[in-house]
Design a protein around this motif. Structure first.
Motif, PDB file in Angstrom:
ATOM      1  N   UNK A 199       0.836  -1.208   0.000  1.00 20.27           N
ATOM      2  CA  UNK A 199       0.000   0.000   0.000  1.00 20.27           C
ATOM      3  C   UNK A 199       0.869   1.255   0.000  1.00 20.27           C
ATOM      4  N   UNK A 200       1.901   1.236   0.865  1.00 22.04           N
ATOM      5  CA  UNK A 200       2.811   2.374   0.940  1.00 22.04           C
ATOM      6  C   UNK A 200       3.491   2.597  -0.393  1.00 22.04           C
ATOM      7  N   UNK A 201       3.880   1.506  -1.023  1.00 22.47           N
ATOM      8  CA  UNK A 201       4.572   1.625  -2.303  1.00 22.47           C
ATOM      9  C   UNK A 201       3.640   2.195  -3.373  1.00 22.47           C
ATOM     10  N   UNK A 202       2.397   1.752  -3.330  1.00 27.52           N
ATOM     11  CA  UNK A 202       1.436   2.260  -4.312  1.00 27.52           C
ATOM     12  C   UNK A 202       1.168   3.747  -4.099  1.00 27.52           C
ATOM     13  N   UNK A 203       1.085   4.108  -2.825  1.00 23.87           N
ATOM     14  CA  UNK A 203       0.873   5.521  -2.495  1.00 23.87           C
ATOM     15  C   UNK A 203       2.050   6.357  -2.982  1.00 23.87           C
ATOM     16  N   UNK A 204       3.230   5.785  -2.826  1.00 24.91           N
ATOM     17  CA  UNK A 204       4.447   6.471  -3.251  1.00 24.91           C
ATOM     18  C   UNK A 204       4.429   6.697  -4.756  1.00 24.91           C
ATOM     19  N   UNK A 205       3.938   5.716  -5.478  1.00 21.81           N
ATOM     20  CA  UNK A 205       3.994   5.775  -6.940  1.00 21.81           C
ATOM     21  C   UNK A 205       2.669   6.212  -7.549  1.00 21.81           C
ATOM     22  N   UNK A 206       1.783   6.775  -6.733  1.00 18.89           N
ATOM     23  CA  UNK A 206       0.404   7.001  -7.202  1.00 18.89           C
ATOM     24  C   UNK A 206       0.349   7.891  -8.436  1.00 18.89           C
ATOM     25  N   UNK A 207       1.206   8.916  -8.472  1.00 19.56           N
ATOM     26  CA  UNK A 207       1.176   9.839  -9.610  1.00 19.56           C
ATOM     27  C   UNK A 207       1.756   9.190 -10.845  1.00 19.56           C
ATOM     28  N   UNK A 208       2.815   8.384 -10.643  1.00 16.21           N
ATOM     29  CA  UNK A 208       3.415   7.682 -11.769  1.00 16.21           C
ATOM     30  C   UNK A 208       2.407   6.708 -12.365  1.00 16.21           C
ATOM     31  N   UNK A 209       1.721   5.952 -11.466  1.00 18.30           N
ATOM     32  CA  UNK A 209       0.735   4.975 -11.941  1.00 18.30           C
ATOM     33  C   UNK A 209      -0.423   5.662 -12.645  1.00 18.30           C
ATOM     34  N   UNK A 210      -0.852   6.793 -12.092  1.00 21.05           N
ATOM     35  CA  UNK A 210      -1.964   7.533 -12.701  1.00 21.05           C
ATOM     36  C   UNK A 210      -1.589   7.988 -14.100  1.00 21.05           C
ATOM     37  N   UNK A 211      -0.356   8.464 -14.250  1.00 23.53           N
ATOM     38  CA  UNK A 211       0.079   8.915 -15.567  1.00 23.53           C
ATOM     39  C   UNK A 211       0.100   7.747 -16.540  1.00 23.53           C
ATOM     40  N   UNK A 212       0.613   6.608 -16.078  1.00 24.14           N
ATOM     41  CA  UNK A 212       0.646   5.426 -16.948  1.00 24.14           C
ATOM     42  C   UNK A 212      -0.750   5.015 -17.369  1.00 24.14           C
ATOM     43  N   UNK A 213      -1.671   5.070 -16.412  1.00 26.32           N
ATOM     44  CA  UNK A 213      -3.049   4.661 -16.681  1.00 26.32           C
ATOM     45  C   UNK A 213      -3.673   5.599 -17.713  1.00 26.32           C
TER      46      UNK A 213
END
Lengths: 397, 386
Positions: free
Chosen positions: A7-21
């Motif tokens: 969860x922490x890792x996802x929170x950390x990468x949330x903006x990166x993941x959002x951009x990818x999505x």
């Protein structure tokens, strides 16, 4: 436990993941372009918001230091004051002096803002959050940073006013002089990291011994480098006590005396954005970039740490502004060439010795002595030469 | 450093005349400028940032004060004197009242003298505190020392307000005494303000006196030699910073200043730092005078009972009354022809006369120093231009 870590890792990468999505909906050919545009838009929005927040914070902080309230009329605690200021500057008349060189006069604020935003291209704001990972990131940063000097000189020269000319003269002399110690102070990090890439510099610092991080500021040369870098950065971004190019009480507003309305606001924006960028570079080089200060705090998202450090540095800038009077031009130059330059060169030597000595307390002792003793001797010597003293006074009865 | 013994005469500046002078820049600092303390203008010829010539230009705030006073009754001019040095209206009133009292031979009751000393020294405290704040502001310290000074000034202005009804334009003195007696509880409040003041001075000293940037900016800047100070008629803290032992409170012993023990601080370098320090030390002496005056104040009338306001016509003659105002020697010269209004009314403003040496202090320094030197002279344009 692993669930929490994920969860922490996802929170950390949330903006990166959002951009990818977001990008995954686009055809593959357009993805690199749109990815860049998305990142640029994010940087502009985030740092322009930070600028608004900082103007409020600065006025509020200065107010508190001066037994005043600061802005408290617009919105709760005056927090909407930046919006009111923005509206005001947009609705004001844009005055261009009749003798001014119109094209250059118009281009100067644009160039200043553009250059200051370009600095962020190489700043790692969080883990995997950097616009371009250039091999020569630090070099790019300083190259772009010196474009701001050009913008300042364009503004001062094209206005055809004596005050702006004086301001531009001061600005050029000051910014070029302080660029030397600024770059020299950052070279120690490049020597140690063996890379000009900001991402690998941060990655080197984001490791821990026990709970302590390997930030470069926790070494003798790193600490000295950080202090020297910050002093030079203060001068480079024209902040008090080195705000001579503006020199409000002396030369009105320095190089942007003849600007009004939104162009004036753009100068403010450019100056602050430039200040954030230089502070961001100080964080990247010395304060471990986005890495957490203790190993048990790594679960906090990386961008939070970056902005926490940035706000801390901004607060120090505000504190200094509320405390110190301004230097005079010759004193400013003396500081750059007689104190900063020898100290940065010495610091280079110290960093080299640190690199080749075996790790242990003897290394610490030697390198600390190499930094502290010359610093004390040099400042004592310079002070002694100027013969300044606290005087005693006699009275007549 | 200036070695001249007389102030430089001012001519029109012609910067670009003659070979080798093409590089000079003529700059008009003011009348709209952030640190000219009002509407004051300096025509400056610069070589780079170094001052080659400087010509003070004033008169932007000229209000014809002296001529108006000649067609006004003696008392009618009293409120106008408030507007001279609008930071210190009470000492202006005092100097004018002193001149009229000399002219007409009026005695002042003892309590009124004490009231004059108390209000006058409070005025000096707030003037010096603010001046140091303004000086720091001029040197670019973004208002923090100024606001600290204003915090203290506020307490003193509150005292003035409860005593006279006005914070700045007090109009407090009358010929032969003062306008109103102290309201109930005023003295206790004033004692508290004065007792707290040294704490502020300690804080101020701690923050400023040994600040390295401040010493760097002010020591050996704008040096006024003792000889030039004497021959140019410089007075007040500015003269004392140059080592001239000249305090009218000691020289004339006017009012009841001979009853108080206080010392006069003297500088030895005559630079901006000395002018700043002399004022800081003077505030401590003022606090001591205030403590003595508020301890000893007697009861009694506050105005000479024989004095009548209506139909006040002093006998023909002339008089010059002067006091040690916070800025220097403030004098009023009056000539009476026996009519209800003065035949001649002349103000000797300390600000204007201290300003005459500006060029001598500034030549060879740079633009940043002009601002600090001007700040250390302590001018108020209401008094310079009148």
């Amino acid at each position: 436990m692993t669930h929490l870590a994920q969860l922490a890792q996802e929170l950390d990468q949330i903006f990166v993941l959002a951009a990818h999505w977001l990008l995954s909906y686009l055809p593959a050919a357009l993805q690199p372009l749109c990815s860049a545009i998305l990142s640029v838009a994010a940087i502009i929005i985030v740092f322009a918001t930070l600028f608004a927040l900082t103007t409020w914070l600065e006025r509020k902080g200065l107010g508190r230091m001066q037994n005043r309230y600061g802005p408290n009329r617009v919105g709760p605690f005056g927090m909407l004051q930046p919006i009111a200021d923005g509206v005001k500057s947009l609705t004001k008349e844009d005055i261009v002096p009749i003798t001014a060189d119109h094209a250059v006069h118009f281009l100067a604020p644009v160039l200043l803002v553009t250059a200051s935003f370009m600095d962020y291209a190489v700043l790692p704001i969080g883990r995997n959050m950097v616009l371009v990972n250039l091999n020569a990131g630090v070099l790019f940063f300083f190259a772009i940073g010196s474009m701001m000097e050009l913008a300042v000189f364009m503004a001062g020269w094209s206005s055809r006013s004596k005050y702006t000319l004086l301001g531009a003269m001061r600005a050029i002399a000051q910014m070029i002089s302080y660029e030397v110690p600024l770059v020299l102070a950052s070279i120690v990090v490049i020597m140690q990291a063996g890379s000009l890439s900001t991402v690998s510099i941060v990655n080197m610092q984001a490791t821990y011994s026990g709970i302590w991080p390997h930030w470069f500021v926790f070494t003798p040369w790193g600490f000295a480098g950080f202090v020297l870098f910050m002093v030079a950065a203060t001068a480079e971004s024209n902040r008090s006590p080195f705000d001579l190019p503006e020199g409000e009480s002396e030369i009105i507003a320095g190089y942007y005396t003849e600007y009004s309305g939104f162009k004036f606001a753009l100068f403010f924006l450019g100056e602050y954005i430039g200040m954030f960028a230089t502070s961001g570079m100080a964080i990247t080089l010395f304060l471990g970039g986005w890495s957490a200060p203790f190993s048990f705090l790594t679960w906090v998202p990386s961008y939070v740490w970056f902005f926490a450090k940035l706000l801390a540095i901004i607060s120090v800038f505000i504190w200094i502004r509320g405390t110190l009077p301004r230097l005079r031009m010759d004193q400013l130059m003396n500081l750059a060439w007689e104190f900063m330059l020898p100290m940065t060169l010495l610091n280079l030597l110290t960093a080299g010795i640190w690199h080749f000595m075996p790790a242990g307390s003897s290394r610490w002792l030697v390198c600390s002595t190499m930094v502290v003793v010359p610093c004390i001797l040099l400042s004592r010597g310079l002070k002694h030469r100027k013969k300044f003293q606290v005087r005693t006074y006699h009275y007549s009865e | 450093m200036s070695t001249a013994t007389h102030p430089t005469a001012h001519f029109d500046l012609q910067p670009t005349d003659g070979p080798g002078k093409e590089q000079l820049l003529e700059l008009s600092m003011g009348p709209q400028h952030p640190s000219t303390h009002g509407v004051f203008r300096m025509k400056v010829v610069l070589d780079g940032e170094r001052v080659v010539r400087l010509k003070p230009v004033f008169g932007y705030l000229h209000r014809n004060h002296e001529k108006i006073a000649e067609s006004e009754t003696y008392l009618g001019s009293m409120p106008y004197t408030d507007r001279l040095d609008y930071m210190c209206s009470i000492t202006n009133n005092w100097a004018y009242a002193l001149a009229v009292e000399k002219l007409a031979g009026i005695q002042v009751p003892e309590r009124a003298e004490y009231l004059r000393v108390i209000t006058g020294e409070l005025t000096r405290l707030q003037n010096h505190a603010c001046l140091i704040g303004f000086l720091m502001q001029d040197m670019g310290s973004s208002g923090t020392p100024l606001m600290y000074a204003f915090r203290e000034r506020e307490k003193i202005l509150d005292l003035f307000e409860s005593l006279t009804g006005a914070r700045m334009m007090c109009n407090y003195m009358r010929f032969g005494g003062c306008r109103v007696d102290l309201p109930a509880g005023w003295l206790d409040q004033a004692k508290k303000v004065v007792a707290d003041f040294p704490r502020f001075l300690d804080e101020y000293e701690q923050l400023l006196v040994s600040n390295e940037i401040l010493m760097d900016r002010t020591q050996d800047v704008g040096v006024l030699s003792r000889e030039l100070a004497v021959s140019a008629g410089i007075s007040g803290p500015m003269a004392r910073a140059s080592g001239v032992d000249y305090d009218i409170r000691k020289v004339d012993r006017y009012s009841i200043y001979d009853r108080f023990t206080f010392r006069v601080p003297l500088g030895s370098h005559g630079d901006v730092y000395d002018r700043f320090m002399v004022r800081l030390l003077e505030m401590r002496e003022s606090v001591s005078i205030l403590e003595q005056a508020m301890r000893d104040i007697p009861s009694g009338p506050i105005v000479d009972p024989k004095m009548k306001i209506r139909g006040f016509r002093p006998k023909p003659g002339e008089a010059y009354g002067r006091i040690e105002a916070p800025k220097g020697e403030l004098g009023f010269y009056l000539v009476s022809d026996g009519s209800p209004n003065p035949y001649r009314y002349r103000v000797r403003p300390p600000s204007l006369i201290n300003l005459t040496v500006l060029e001598d202090l500034c030549v060879g320094r740079n633009v940043a120093d002009i601002v600090a030197i001007l700040g250390s002279i302590d001018i108020v344009l209401g008094e310079v231009d009148r």
